[in-house]
Write an enzyme that holds these catalytic residues in place. Structure first.
Site, mmCIF file in Angstrom:
data_model
loop_
_atom_site.group_PDB
_atom_site.id
_atom_site.type_symbol
_atom_site.label_atom_id
_atom_site.label_comp_id
_atom_site.label_asym_id
_atom_site.label_seq_id
_atom_site.Cartn_x
_atom_site.Cartn_y
_atom_site.Cartn_z
ATOM 1 N N ASP A 67 0.846 -1.201 0.000
ATOM 2 C CA ASP A 67 0.000 0.000 0.000
ATOM 3 C C ASP A 67 0.877 1.246 0.000
ATOM 4 O O ASP A 67 2.077 1.178 0.257
ATOM 5 C CB ASP A 67 -0.990 0.001 1.180
ATOM 6 C CG ASP A 67 -0.351 -0.421 2.506
ATOM 7 O OD1 ASP A 67 0.890 -0.340 2.627
ATOM 8 O OD2 ASP A 67 -1.092 -0.819 3.411
ATOM 9 N N ASN A 136 -8.403 -1.641 13.046
ATOM 10 C CA ASN A 136 -9.798 -1.709 12.594
ATOM 11 C C ASN A 136 -10.049 -2.944 11.728
ATOM 12 O O ASN A 136 -11.076 -3.047 11.083
ATOM 13 C CB ASN A 136 -10.156 -0.441 11.806
ATOM 14 C CG ASN A 136 -9.276 -0.261 10.580
ATOM 15 O OD1 ASN A 136 -8.368 -1.054 10.339
ATOM 16 N ND2 ASN A 136 -9.539 0.777 9.814
ATOM 17 N N HIS A 138 -8.248 -3.895 9.108
ATOM 18 C CA HIS A 138 -7.882 -3.781 7.685
ATOM 19 C C HIS A 138 -6.735 -4.728 7.332
ATOM 20 O O HIS A 138 -5.945 -5.145 8.176
ATOM 21 C CB HIS A 138 -7.560 -2.330 7.287
ATOM 22 C CG HIS A 138 -6.304 -1.740 7.844
ATOM 23 N ND1 HIS A 138 -6.119 -0.383 7.967
ATOM 24 C CD2 HIS A 138 -5.161 -2.302 8.308
ATOM 25 C CE1 HIS A 138 -4.917 -0.150 8.447
ATOM 26 N NE2 HIS A 138 -4.317 -1.289 8.677
ATOM 27 N N GLU A 143 -9.764 -0.934 3.911
ATOM 28 C CA GLU A 143 -10.429 -0.462 5.125
ATOM 29 C C GLU A 143 -11.835 -1.046 5.211
ATOM 30 O O GLU A 143 -12.456 -1.353 4.184
ATOM 31 C CB GLU A 143 -10.535 1.065 5.062
ATOM 32 C CG GLU A 143 -9.200 1.792 5.000
ATOM 33 C CD GLU A 143 -8.545 1.939 6.349
ATOM 34 O OE1 GLU A 143 -8.193 0.902 6.959
ATOM 35 O OE2 GLU A 143 -8.361 3.079 6.803
HETATM 36 P P1 PGA Z 1 1.218 -2.070 12.869
HETATM 37 O O1 PGA Z 1 0.215 -1.816 11.678
HETATM 38 O O2 PGA Z 1 2.044 -3.259 12.494
HETATM 39 O O3 PGA Z 1 2.046 -0.797 12.933
HETATM 40 O O4 PGA Z 1 0.410 -2.314 14.111
HETATM 41 C C1 PGA Z 1 -0.583 -2.857 11.229
HETATM 42 C C2 PGA Z 1 -1.568 -2.313 10.224
HETATM 43 O O5 PGA Z 1 -2.113 -1.217 10.437
HETATM 44 O O6 PGA Z 1 -1.828 -2.972 9.207
#
Ligand code: PGA
Length: 242
Positions: A67, A136, A138, A143
């Site tokens: 992404d 959340n 995702h 999302e």
């Molecule tokens: P993080 O992010 O590894 O920094 O917790 C995970 C994500 O948001 O996909």
């Protein structure tokens, strides 16, 4: 989908590195899509250390970006590609032909998403997806709500993702509001997937991923129906369970 529990973050990172190394041993030019974020940092460190010790040859990998923020070029300090190069890819010096990006600063980001998806399909799909779990639910920047057929596309970020991004980039105002993401369709078709989950703040969402009926409101819950998926979680993310 399997759930593999480890005692702590270090053990989770080693187990993840082992799975990546197995994939590469079986197919040196594996097509891998790699997540940014806090959680995979230990795994990237371990892979880099193995590479420096001559135990792992990463030079034939085909790497796909997961992404990127819309409107952000590779030289912007918030670029997720820039992050990935600093965290892992830099020393590999992958030729451009073996790195497929989601260019946030493309003139036509929708066409860029389509071109990215075509490149993934031409590679035969991902051999390995290394993913993190958003607070959340995702996957990449798919999302909520995202259904399993959601394509590679430009998305609006949710408040939760903007808040998480503020941790990295200083304040919510600095976090772009939109992003390009590899689609659910491509991610769910990966031949092998590891979802890395660490820390007590991920416990509630991990429970939903594992135990709820798959729902667009928790995009990662669609991993339930997919072969070759291993959730690698530490005890802090999945306490008091056998
Ligand atoms: P993080 O992010 O590894 O920094 O917790 C995970 C994500 O948001 O996909």
């Amino acid at each position: 989908m399997d759930l593999l529990l480890t005692d702590d973050y270090g053990a989770m990172s080693l187990a993840a590195a082992d799975i990546v190394a197995e994939t590469i041993a079986a197919k040196p030019d594996a097509a891998v899509v790699l997540a940014t974020g806090e959680t995979p940092v230990g795994m990237y460190r371990e892979l880099s250390a193995r590479r420096e010790r001559g135990e792992l040859d990463l030079s034939h990998l085909r790497v796909f970006q997961l992404d990127e923020y819309l409107g952000i070029g590779p030289d912007d300090r918030r670029s997720l590609l820039g992050w990935m190069c600093r965290a892992f890819l830099g020393p590999l010096n992958l030729p451009d032909a073996r790195l497929t990006t989601l260019p946030g600063d493309a003139d036509d980001p929708h066409a860029a998403c389509q071109a990215y998806a075509e490149t993934v399909l031409a590679a035969g799909g991902y051999d390995l997806a290394v993913l993190g779990l958003g607070p959340n639910g995702h996957l990449g920047y798919n999302e909520p709500p995202s259904d399993p057929l959601s394509p590679t596309r430009v998305v609006d970020l949710t408040v939760e993702s903007i808040q998480s991004g503020a941790f990295y980039w200083g304040s919510e105002e600095q976090v772009p509001q939109q992003a390009l993401t590899a689609g659910m369709d491509l991610l769910l078709a990966a031949k092998r997937t590891i979802l890395l989950v660490s820390g007590p703040h991920k416990h509630a969402i991990l429970r939903r991923v594992v135990e709820e009926q798959p729902t667009p409101d928790v995009p990662a819950s669609y991993l339930q129906g997919v072969d070759g998926v291993t959730i690698l979680a530490d005890r802090a993310a999945w306490p008091n369970e056998e």
